[in-house]
Write a protein that holds these residues in place. Structure first.
Motif, PDB file in Angstrom:
ATOM      1  N   ILE A  35     -26.365 -28.434 -24.793  1.00 43.07           N
ATOM      2  CA  ILE A  35     -26.658 -29.095 -26.067  1.00 43.07           C
ATOM      3  C   ILE A  35     -27.900 -29.953 -25.911  1.00 43.07           C
ATOM      4  O   ILE A  35     -28.056 -30.670 -24.930  1.00 43.07           O
ATOM      5  N   HIS A  36     -28.785 -29.901 -26.913  1.00 46.49           N
ATOM      6  CA  HIS A  36     -29.995 -30.721 -26.931  1.00 46.49           C
ATOM      7  C   HIS A  36     -30.186 -31.261 -28.353  1.00 46.49           C
ATOM      8  O   HIS A  36     -30.004 -30.525 -29.321  1.00 46.49           O
ATOM      9  N   VAL A  37     -30.549 -32.530 -28.463  1.00 50.07           N
ATOM     10  CA  VAL A  37     -30.855 -33.124 -29.766  1.00 50.07           C
ATOM     11  C   VAL A  37     -32.372 -33.291 -29.846  1.00 50.07           C
ATOM     12  O   VAL A  37     -32.978 -33.882 -28.956  1.00 50.07           O
ATOM     13  N   ALA A  38     -32.969 -32.765 -30.894  1.00 50.15           N
ATOM     14  CA  ALA A  38     -34.426 -32.803 -31.061  1.00 50.15           C
ATOM     15  C   ALA A  38     -34.920 -34.243 -31.197  1.00 50.15           C
ATOM     16  O   ALA A  38     -34.228 -35.124 -31.713  1.00 50.15           O
ATOM     17  N   THR A  39     -36.138 -34.462 -30.738  1.00 47.66           N
ATOM     18  CA  THR A  39     -36.785 -35.780 -30.785  1.00 47.66           C
ATOM     19  C   THR A  39     -36.839 -36.310 -32.213  1.00 47.66           C
ATOM     20  O   THR A  39     -37.136 -35.583 -33.151  1.00 47.66           O
ATOM     21  N   GLY A  40     -36.525 -37.593 -32.362  1.00 47.90           N
ATOM     22  CA  GLY A  40     -36.629 -38.268 -33.648  1.00 47.90           C
ATOM     23  C   GLY A  40     -35.452 -38.062 -34.580  1.00 47.90           C
ATOM     24  O   GLY A  40     -35.466 -38.548 -35.712  1.00 47.90           O
ATOM     25  N   LYS A  41     -34.418 -37.380 -34.132  1.00 49.83           N
ATOM     26  CA  LYS A  41     -33.280 -37.100 -35.008  1.00 49.83           C
ATOM     27  C   LYS A  41     -32.174 -38.136 -34.844  1.00 49.83           C
ATOM     28  O   LYS A  41     -32.014 -38.752 -33.801  1.00 49.83           O
ATOM     29  N   GLY A  63     -30.747 -25.978 -11.705  1.00 53.17           N
ATOM     30  CA  GLY A  63     -29.777 -25.882 -12.783  1.00 53.17           C
ATOM     31  C   GLY A  63     -30.404 -26.490 -14.032  1.00 53.17           C
ATOM     32  O   GLY A  63     -31.624 -26.591 -14.147  1.00 53.17           O
ATOM     33  N   LEU A  64     -29.596 -26.937 -14.973  1.00 50.19           N
ATOM     34  CA  LEU A  64     -30.095 -27.454 -16.240  1.00 50.19           C
ATOM     35  C   LEU A  64     -29.316 -28.704 -16.643  1.00 50.19           C
ATOM     36  O   LEU A  64     -28.427 -29.148 -15.930  1.00 50.19           O
ATOM     37  N   CYS A  65     -29.646 -29.236 -17.809  1.00 54.02           N
ATOM     38  CA  CYS A  65     -28.984 -30.426 -18.334  1.00 54.02           C
ATOM     39  C   CYS A  65     -27.912 -30.016 -19.347  1.00 54.02           C
ATOM     40  O   CYS A  65     -28.204 -29.284 -20.295  1.00 54.02           O
ATOM     41  N   ALA A  66     -26.673 -30.480 -19.153  1.00 56.11           N
ATOM     42  CA  ALA A  66     -25.560 -30.100 -20.030  1.00 56.11           C
ATOM     43  C   ALA A  66     -25.746 -30.624 -21.461  1.00 56.11           C
ATOM     44  O   ALA A  66     -25.534 -29.896 -22.425  1.00 56.11           O
ATOM     45  N   PHE A  67     -26.140 -31.889 -21.613  1.00 50.33           N
ATOM     46  CA  PHE A  67     -26.333 -32.497 -22.937  1.00 50.33           C
ATOM     47  C   PHE A  67     -27.473 -33.487 -22.793  1.00 50.33           C
ATOM     48  O   PHE A  67     -27.347 -34.458 -22.054  1.00 50.33           O
ATOM     49  N   GLY A  68     -28.576 -33.242 -23.481  1.00 50.82           N
ATOM     50  CA  GLY A  68     -29.731 -34.120 -23.313  1.00 50.82           C
ATOM     51  C   GLY A  68     -30.543 -34.302 -24.570  1.00 50.82           C
ATOM     52  O   GLY A  68     -30.410 -33.559 -25.537  1.00 50.82           O
ATOM     53  N   THR A  69     -31.385 -35.313 -24.505  1.00 54.24           N
ATOM     54  CA  THR A  69     -32.285 -35.607 -25.605  1.00 54.24           C
ATOM     55  C   THR A  69     -33.394 -36.519 -25.125  1.00 54.24           C
ATOM     56  O   THR A  69     -33.302 -37.137 -24.071  1.00 54.24           O
ATOM     57  N   ALA A  70     -34.433 -36.577 -25.892  1.00 51.19           N
ATOM     58  CA  ALA A  70     -35.516 -37.532 -25.670  1.00 51.19           C
ATOM     59  C   ALA A  70     -35.913 -38.075 -27.034  1.00 51.19           C
ATOM     60  O   ALA A  70     -36.363 -37.327 -27.892  1.00 51.19           O
ATOM     61  N   GLY A  71     -35.673 -39.347 -27.266  1.00 51.86           N
ATOM     62  CA  GLY A  71     -36.111 -39.976 -28.509  1.00 51.86           C
ATOM     63  C   GLY A  71     -35.229 -39.708 -29.711  1.00 51.86           C
ATOM     64  O   GLY A  71     -35.716 -39.465 -30.807  1.00 51.86           O
ATOM     65  N   ALA A  72     -33.921 -39.751 -29.538  1.00 46.95           N
ATOM     66  CA  ALA A  72     -33.006 -39.534 -30.660  1.00 46.95           C
ATOM     67  C   ALA A  72     -31.980 -40.665 -30.714  1.00 46.95           C
ATOM     68  O   ALA A  72     -31.870 -41.472 -29.794  1.00 46.95           O
ATOM     69  N   SER A  96     -32.598 -40.680 -22.396  1.00 47.24           N
ATOM     70  CA  SER A  96     -33.911 -41.166 -21.968  1.00 47.24           C
ATOM     71  C   SER A  96     -34.193 -42.548 -22.538  1.00 47.24           C
ATOM     72  O   SER A  96     -33.485 -43.038 -23.417  1.00 47.24           O
ATOM     73  N   ALA A  97     -35.244 -43.186 -22.030  1.00 46.63           N
ATOM     74  CA  ALA A  97     -35.567 -44.576 -22.362  1.00 46.63           C
ATOM     75  C   ALA A  97     -35.704 -44.825 -23.864  1.00 46.63           C
ATOM     76  O   ALA A  97     -35.405 -45.907 -24.343  1.00 46.63           O
ATOM     77  N   ASP A  98     -36.133 -43.835 -24.616  1.00 47.09           N
ATOM     78  CA  ASP A  98     -36.350 -44.014 -26.058  1.00 47.09           C
ATOM     79  C   ASP A  98     -35.189 -43.462 -26.892  1.00 47.09           C
ATOM     80  O   ASP A  98     -35.343 -43.154 -28.057  1.00 47.09           O
ATOM     81  N   THR A  99     -34.027 -43.370 -26.281  1.00 44.69           N
ATOM     82  CA  THR A  99     -32.845 -42.808 -26.934  1.00 44.69           C
ATOM     83  C   THR A  99     -31.727 -43.839 -26.954  1.00 44.69           C
ATOM     84  O   THR A  99     -31.622 -44.665 -26.053  1.00 44.69           O
TER      85      THR A  99
END
Length: 185
Positions: A35-41, A63-72, A96-99
């Motif tokens: 799962i990923h949440v788009a930036t700014g959402k 591997g990958l990130c199970a649930f991540g976002t940047a800036g949401a 991330s720092a802006d989330t």
């Protein structure tokens, strides 16, 4: 999942619009779909018996990130038993720092109903290793859409705002919740 505001591509569900999303898994059945949440959402996400494990088959791979976002901004609601396990260097739930993320039980403030097990991927290859928090900062950021290179070398980034209002949370990684520099509440 049905409705608008999301895309599914290459085992990655991206929430592309503001809104509420109900993600249903099958209890005790693991998936590689992340799962990923788009930036700014700004989203409300209900995890309902979701079990994601995106660790690499070969321990030398990231591997990958199970649930991540940047800036949401995320309000995460828990129903049933959920688990998020990421690959080497990624937080299980990357913030991330802006989330900002607020974790809640679907049954309301202070309820312990709704379980979340989170495991950040850790390895100790190289001088410092690739370390991800359970909830918070990741060493690797490629899967999050961030450029985390400084002077040609990777650096860990700081976790954003993490608030837990309910549910039962078990977070494991380099740090359980947060980052090498940052805080959680």
């Amino acid at each position: 999942m049905s409705g608008n505001g999301w895309e599914f591509d290459g085992n990655r569900l991206t929430l592309t619009e503001n809104g509420s999303f109900h993600i249903i898994g099958e209890e005790l059945i693991s998936t590689k779909n992340r799962i990923h949440v788009a930036t700014g959402k700004k989203v409300d996400v209900l995890l309902d018996n979701v079990n994601i494990d995106v660790t690499a088959e070969d321990s030398r791979d990231n591997g990958l990130c199970a649930f991540g976002t940047a800036g949401a901004e995320i309000d995460l609601f828990l129903k049933g038993t959920n688990s998020l396990t990421s690959g080497r260097g990624y937080a299980g739930l990357a913030v991330s720092a802006d989330t900002s993320i607020t974790i809640n039980s679907v049954d309301g403030l202070g309820s312990e109903n709704g379980v979340l097990y989170v495991v950040g991927g850790c390895s100790f290859y190289g001088p410092w290793g690739d370390l991800g928090a359970g909830i918070g900062a990741s060493y690797n950021t490629d899967d999050l859409g961030l450029d985390n290179n400084t002077n040609g070398r990777r650096t860990a980034f700081t976790a954003g705002k993490i608030t837990i209002n309910g549910g039962t949370i078990s977070a494991h990684g380099e740090v359980g919740i947060g980052s090498r520099s940052g805080s959680s509440q």
